[in-house]
Design an enzyme around this catalytic site. Sequence first.
Site, PDB file in Angstrom:
ATOM      1  N   ASN A 240       4.644   2.398  -4.547  1.00 55.48           N
ATOM      2  CA  ASN A 240       5.429   1.029  -5.396  1.00 55.48           C
ATOM      3  C   ASN A 240       3.956   0.128  -6.320  1.00 55.48           C
ATOM      4  O   ASN A 240       3.163  -0.308  -5.818  1.00 55.48           O
ATOM      5  CB  ASN A 240       5.078   0.254  -3.628  1.00 55.48           C
ATOM      6  N   TRP A 241       4.270   0.720  -7.332  1.00 56.67           N
ATOM      7  CA  TRP A 241       3.149  -0.598  -8.433  1.00 56.67           C
ATOM      8  C   TRP A 241       3.364  -1.622  -8.177  1.00 56.67           C
ATOM      9  O   TRP A 241       2.374  -1.968  -8.965  1.00 56.67           O
ATOM     10  CB  TRP A 241       3.558   0.342  -9.512  1.00 56.67           C
ATOM     11  N   LYS A 242       4.031  -2.300  -7.559  1.00 59.23           N
ATOM     12  CA  LYS A 242       3.811  -3.670  -7.020  1.00 59.23           C
ATOM     13  C   LYS A 242       4.069  -4.798  -8.620  1.00 59.23           C
ATOM     14  O   LYS A 242       4.758  -4.036  -9.369  1.00 59.23           O
ATOM     15  CB  LYS A 242       2.914  -4.336  -6.019  1.00 59.23           C
TER      16      LYS A 242
ATOM     17  N   HIS B 171      10.308  -5.450   1.946  1.00 58.30           N
ATOM     18  CA  HIS B 171       8.952  -4.954   1.309  1.00 58.30           C
ATOM     19  C   HIS B 171       8.855  -6.710   1.834  1.00 58.30           C
ATOM     20  O   HIS B 171       8.949  -7.645   1.964  1.00 58.30           O
ATOM     21  CB  HIS B 171       8.428  -4.643  -0.057  1.00 58.30           C
TER      22      HIS B 171
ATOM     23  N   GLU C 283       6.006  -7.789   1.329  1.00 65.51           N
ATOM     24  CA  GLU C 283       5.652  -8.791   0.176  1.00 65.51           C
ATOM     25  C   GLU C 283       6.777 -10.337   0.289  1.00 65.51           C
ATOM     26  O   GLU C 283       6.726 -11.073  -0.353  1.00 65.51           O
ATOM     27  CB  GLU C 283       5.377  -8.282  -1.284  1.00 65.51           C
TER      28      GLU C 283
ATOM     29  N   GLU D 150       5.206   0.013   8.006  1.00 68.76           N
ATOM     30  CA  GLU D 150       3.841  -0.171   6.904  1.00 68.76           C
ATOM     31  C   GLU D 150       3.870  -2.081   7.599  1.00 68.76           C
ATOM     32  O   GLU D 150       4.544  -2.438   7.232  1.00 68.76           O
ATOM     33  CB  GLU D 150       4.806  -1.041   5.595  1.00 68.76           C
TER      34      GLU D 150
ATOM     35  N   GLY E 265      -3.063  -3.023   1.512  1.00 68.57           N
ATOM     36  CA  GLY E 265      -3.958  -3.509   0.665  1.00 68.57           C
ATOM     37  C   GLY E 265      -5.564  -3.993   1.696  1.00 68.57           C
ATOM     38  O   GLY E 265      -6.027  -4.388   1.078  1.00 68.57           O
TER      39      GLY E 265
ATOM     40  N   SER F 183      -2.567   1.523   3.158  1.00 69.56           N
ATOM     41  CA  SER F 183      -4.154   2.010   3.154  1.00 69.56           C
ATOM     42  C   SER F 183      -3.831   3.639   2.978  1.00 69.56           C
ATOM     43  O   SER F 183      -4.792   4.141   3.350  1.00 69.56           O
ATOM     44  CB  SER F 183      -5.299   1.236   3.965  1.00 69.56           C
TER      45      SER F 183
ATOM     46  N   GLY G 293       0.664   1.699  -2.389  1.00 69.22           N
ATOM     47  CA  GLY G 293       0.636   0.994  -3.017  1.00 69.22           C
ATOM     48  C   GLY G 293      -0.987   1.446  -4.365  1.00 69.22           C
ATOM     49  O   GLY G 293      -0.616   1.767  -4.643  1.00 69.22           O
ATOM     50  N   GLY G 294      -1.790   0.410  -3.634  1.00 65.26           N
ATOM     51  CA  GLY G 294      -3.183   0.815  -4.774  1.00 65.26           C
ATOM     52  C   GLY G 294      -3.469   2.276  -5.192  1.00 65.26           C
ATOM     53  O   GLY G 294      -3.601   1.940  -6.420  1.00 65.26           O
TER      54      GLY G 294
HETATM   55  P1  13P Z   1      -1.011  -0.239   0.138  1.00 67.78           P
HETATM   56  O1  13P Z   1      -1.812   1.294   0.340  1.00 67.78           O
HETATM   57  O2  13P Z   1      -1.820  -0.383  -1.846  1.00 67.78           O
HETATM   58  O3  13P Z   1      -1.698  -0.547   1.445  1.00 67.78           O
HETATM   59  O4  13P Z   1       0.841  -0.507  -0.158  1.00 67.78           O
HETATM   60  C1  13P Z   1       1.108  -0.469   0.941  1.00 67.78           C
HETATM   61  C2  13P Z   1       2.375  -0.605   0.440  1.00 67.78           C
HETATM   62  O5  13P Z   1       2.974  -2.041   0.877  1.00 67.78           O
HETATM   63  C3  13P Z   1       3.178   0.090  -0.221  1.00 67.78           C
HETATM   64  O6  13P Z   1       4.628  -0.502  -0.438  1.00 67.78           O
END
Ligand code: 13P
Length: 256
Positions: free
Chosen positions: A9-11, A94, A96, A166, A172, A213, A234-235
């Site tokens: 997920n590149w956000k 998600h 967020e 999640e 994050g 993470s 994510g990251g």
């Molecule tokens: P991180 O891997 O950066 O913690 O993010 C997880 C996430 O929200 C994937 O959708």
Amino acid sequence: MRRPFIAGNWKMHKTTVEALELADGLKAALADVESMDLAVCPPASALGVVSDVLAGSNIMVGAQNMHWENSGAYTGEISPVMVRGLATCVIIGHSERREYFGETDATVNKKLKAALAHDLVPIVCIGESLEQNEAGETVSFVGGQIRGAFEGIPAVDAQRVVLAYEPIWAIGTGRTAMPEDADRTIREAIRDVLRDLYDNPTAEAIRVQYGGSVKPDNMADFIVMPEIDGALVGGASLKVEDFAGIVKNAAAALQK
Ligand code: 13P
């Protein structure tokens, strides 16, 4: 046997040029991976270039969100029909989006029905906050999210859904859930609830990713858990070497 599935997920990262470069790198680095499904979910602005680069490859493309209507006066939104032309997956709900953009279990349910109607692979995110976790409310809260998401969806369609557990406090933050805890939550808050809503074969067919993470050096600890079928990253999905490392470490752990 559930086929493992790792998605990035590149956000809100990567311009179209940067996205093209990352997709190109991943295509080369992951070309020989056959044992699992792979996907990347770029921002909507880069769906076009990334789907062009990855056409015919073993990496699927996913959107990060979409509206449930096919078209209409919804400024700033993209529809399932539009996503379908560019992607095969879509992330829904998600945390967020739930926190900053007012997504609720009801909108998640509408989007999930739309995704299934358009033959998209939905990745539905669920997970508890730190407060809920510390108050011992994880199973009831996540179970409620599952019931809300699947409301009115028949078993035959439910089996096509992918879930991403999640825990919000692990996103994050560099702080992951203990793999055993994540595994137990998936069993008690997700599979047991799905078994109650549907039946055992349906509950056992639905794939559940862990997210929060995930890095190359902790992926193996999660993927070997019986209830965890992959990851939503994510990251660490923003660099070729990190995402490729996650995929390779998962594949190696599953071969042992
Ligand atoms: P991180 O891997 O950066 O913690 O993010 C997880 C996430 O929200 C994937 O959708």
